[in-house]
Design a protein around this motif. Structure first.
Motif, PDB file in Angstrom:
ATOM      1  N   ALA A 163       0.818  -1.211   0.000  1.00  0.00           N
ATOM      2  CA  ALA A 163       0.000   0.000   0.000  1.00  0.00           C
ATOM      3  C   ALA A 163       0.855   1.266   0.000  1.00  0.00           C
ATOM      4  N   GLU A 164       2.071   1.183   0.522  1.00  0.00           N
ATOM      5  CA  GLU A 164       2.934   2.355   0.638  1.00  0.00           C
ATOM      6  C   GLU A 164       3.473   2.826  -0.711  1.00  0.00           C
ATOM      7  N   VAL A 165       3.452   1.967  -1.710  1.00  0.00           N
ATOM      8  CA  VAL A 165       3.988   2.318  -3.026  1.00  0.00           C
ATOM      9  C   VAL A 165       3.245   3.515  -3.600  1.00  0.00           C
ATOM     10  N   SER A 166       4.013   4.455  -4.136  1.00  0.00           N
ATOM     11  CA  SER A 166       3.447   5.596  -4.840  1.00  0.00           C
ATOM     12  C   SER A 166       3.953   5.556  -6.279  1.00  0.00           C
ATOM     13  N   ALA A 167       3.051   5.238  -7.200  1.00  0.00           N
ATOM     14  CA  ALA A 167       3.417   5.132  -8.617  1.00  0.00           C
ATOM     15  C   ALA A 167       3.208   6.475  -9.287  1.00  0.00           C
ATOM     16  N   GLN A 168       4.318   7.180  -9.525  1.00  0.00           N
ATOM     17  CA  GLN A 168       4.283   8.488 -10.168  1.00  0.00           C
ATOM     18  C   GLN A 168       5.140   8.433 -11.424  1.00  0.00           C
ATOM     19  N   GLY A 169       4.515   8.629 -12.581  1.00  0.00           N
ATOM     20  CA  GLY A 169       5.267   8.547 -13.829  1.00  0.00           C
ATOM     21  C   GLY A 169       5.903   7.180 -13.979  1.00  0.00           C
ATOM     22  N   GLY A 207       6.510  12.057   3.791  1.00  0.00           N
ATOM     23  CA  GLY A 207       5.992  13.407   3.907  1.00  0.00           C
ATOM     24  C   GLY A 207       5.709  13.940   2.515  1.00  0.00           C
ATOM     25  N   SER A 208       6.379  15.002   2.144  1.00  0.00           N
ATOM     26  CA  SER A 208       6.191  15.580   0.809  1.00  0.00           C
ATOM     27  C   SER A 208       7.326  15.213  -0.137  1.00  0.00           C
ATOM     28  N   THR A 209       8.210  14.302   0.296  1.00  0.00           N
ATOM     29  CA  THR A 209       9.380  13.940  -0.496  1.00  0.00           C
ATOM     30  C   THR A 209       9.212  12.563  -1.113  1.00  0.00           C
ATOM     31  N   TYR A 210       9.502  12.473  -2.411  1.00  0.00           N
ATOM     32  CA  TYR A 210       9.403  11.203  -3.134  1.00  0.00           C
ATOM     33  C   TYR A 210      10.737  10.469  -2.986  1.00  0.00           C
ATOM     34  N   ILE A 249      16.901   7.000  -1.069  1.00  0.00           N
ATOM     35  CA  ILE A 249      17.386   7.202  -2.427  1.00  0.00           C
ATOM     36  C   ILE A 249      16.393   8.138  -3.110  1.00  0.00           C
ATOM     37  N   LYS A 250      16.878   9.214  -3.669  1.00  0.00           N
ATOM     38  CA  LYS A 250      15.978  10.185  -4.285  1.00  0.00           C
ATOM     39  C   LYS A 250      15.200   9.549  -5.430  1.00  0.00           C
ATOM     40  N   ALA A 251      13.898   9.801  -5.496  1.00  0.00           N
ATOM     41  CA  ALA A 251      13.040   9.294  -6.566  1.00  0.00           C
ATOM     42  C   ALA A 251      12.453  10.464  -7.346  1.00  0.00           C
ATOM     43  N   ALA A 252      11.933  10.153  -8.517  1.00  0.00           N
ATOM     44  CA  ALA A 252      11.306  11.164  -9.370  1.00  0.00           C
ATOM     45  C   ALA A 252      10.343  10.464 -10.306  1.00  0.00           C
TER      46      ALA A 252
END
Length: 365
Positions: A83-89, A117-120, A144-147
């Motif tokens: 559930a924690e996964v955030s699929a962006q692009g 928080g507000s950081t991917y 690890i920074k994501a985008a």
């Protein structure tokens, strides 16, 4: 003498024409006739497919679902949805690797992007398989920074039980040459998340640096091979070596301009085995060493997104160079994301079209 391969559009066109005619390599006397068929469909952005020790295909889908696919029936069984996964692009649930001693140590390592928080952010998590689902999550590495683009991310466990992780530059070109950052790198860790004593820099997970967006990784012939996306030119196949610099963002493909040559000489840059211009968007990578399809033996198999095809990269006798490239299933199934190989030599390729994605089986007819 340094080999440089620079393709113009005409050269690419000629290569495509040649490959379409051959549909395989020159070993026609021993070539197997191939049969491709759809194993399963109605998938959503599959990213990783791995042949498991249970003789099932293990799969991640970017939205957060992990499944096992029965290669005999195509039946898909979900074992966990994170559930924690955030699929962006291009982000979401990405790479996966299974412990090499899975029967006694049933651990599954996955990479995924999430919101802190507000950081991917991207992290690698180790789960334990209990026969029906994944339990006991343990964070191996985090922050690890994501985008929405350029996340990598493939996982691989080598026979000496080291975990390799590819990370993209997360659309920040200042990171790949910064050895203190985790992005634009190939990372190497012990399976408990600790840093191996023989890494290039004590206390650092960085194994190699200067990468843009490496999305394929395979270990074969005691060599670590990788595929990597270039910008508008110079997609690459690389051999990953300890402590080496792969040049991005200063170097694209080979060191073939005066500025690149100066940087390469000063920074120990490792040039690719092969580079494509125009770009093809190379993704998942595997190594074929089976007898079922003899014309593919000793080749890298590469799933390609932009040009929607499967490529065979025939290696030289030393396995340190690419002698020739052949293509299959051009525009037949759409964007191809990853490839895996069964012990008997069947090949499986997953698509990433976003609509009714599939796993395609390729075998001897």
């Amino acid at each position: 003498m340094k080999q440089m391969i620079i393709y113009s559009g005409l050269c690419i066109a000629l290569l495509i024409m040649c490959c379409n005619k051959k549909k395989g390599n020159d070993d026609t006397a021993t070539s197997a006739v191939l049969k491709d068929s759809i194993l399963t469909s109605k998938l959503s952005h599959p990213w990783e497919i791995v042949w498991g020790p249970d003789n099932f295909i293990w799969m991640t889908e970017r939205g957060g679902k992990l499944s096992r696919v029965n290669p005999a029936t195509g039946a898909v069984t979900t074992i966990l949805t994170i559930a924690e996964v955030s699929a962006q692009g291009e982000g979401g649930l990405l790479g996966m690797a299974l412990h090499p001693n899975f029967a006694t140590t049933p651990q599954v390592f996955v990479a995924y992007d999430y919101m802190n928080g507000s950081t991917y952010i991207e992290k690698i998590v180790r789960y334990t398989y209990n026969g029906s689902t994944l339990t006991s999550p343990q964070i191996i590495i985090d922050n690890i920074k994501a985008a929405s683009i350029h996340n990598g991310c493939r996982l691989l466990i080598t026979p000496d039980q080291k975990l390799f992780i590819t990370t993209g530059d997360s659309n920040d070109q200042t990171l790949p040459q910064n050895k203190s950052a985790l992005n634009g790198k190939v990372l190497r860790l012990n399976l408990d998340g600790s840093i191996p004593a023989d890494n290039p820099t004590p206390g650092s997970a960085v194994w190699s640096f200067g990468h843009r967006n490496p999305q394929g990784l395979v270990f074969a012939n005691n060599i670590l091979y990788s595929s990597e996306h270039g910008p508008s030119s110079d997609d690459e196949i690389n051999i990953i070596e300890k402590g080496r610099n792969y040049g991005w963002p200063t170097v694209m493909g080979f060191c073939n301009t005066s500025a690149e040559q100066s940087f390469c000489n000063a920074n120990n840059v490792r040039e690719p085995l092969w580079a494509w211009t125009p770009t093809i968007a190379p993704s998942g990578l595997d190594y074929y060493d089976k007898d079922q399809i003899p014309q593919w033996k000793h080749s890298l198999l590469l799933a390609v997104l932009k040009d929607s095809r499967l490529l065979q990269l025939k290696l030289n006798a030393a396995r340190t160079g690419i002698d020739s490239v052949f293509e299959f299933y051009v525009n037949k199934y759409g964007r191809m994301r990853d490839v895996c190989i069964s012990p008997e030599g069947k090949v499986y390729v997953c698509t990433d079209n976003g609509d009714d994605d599939k796993i395609v089986e390729v075998k001897k007819k």
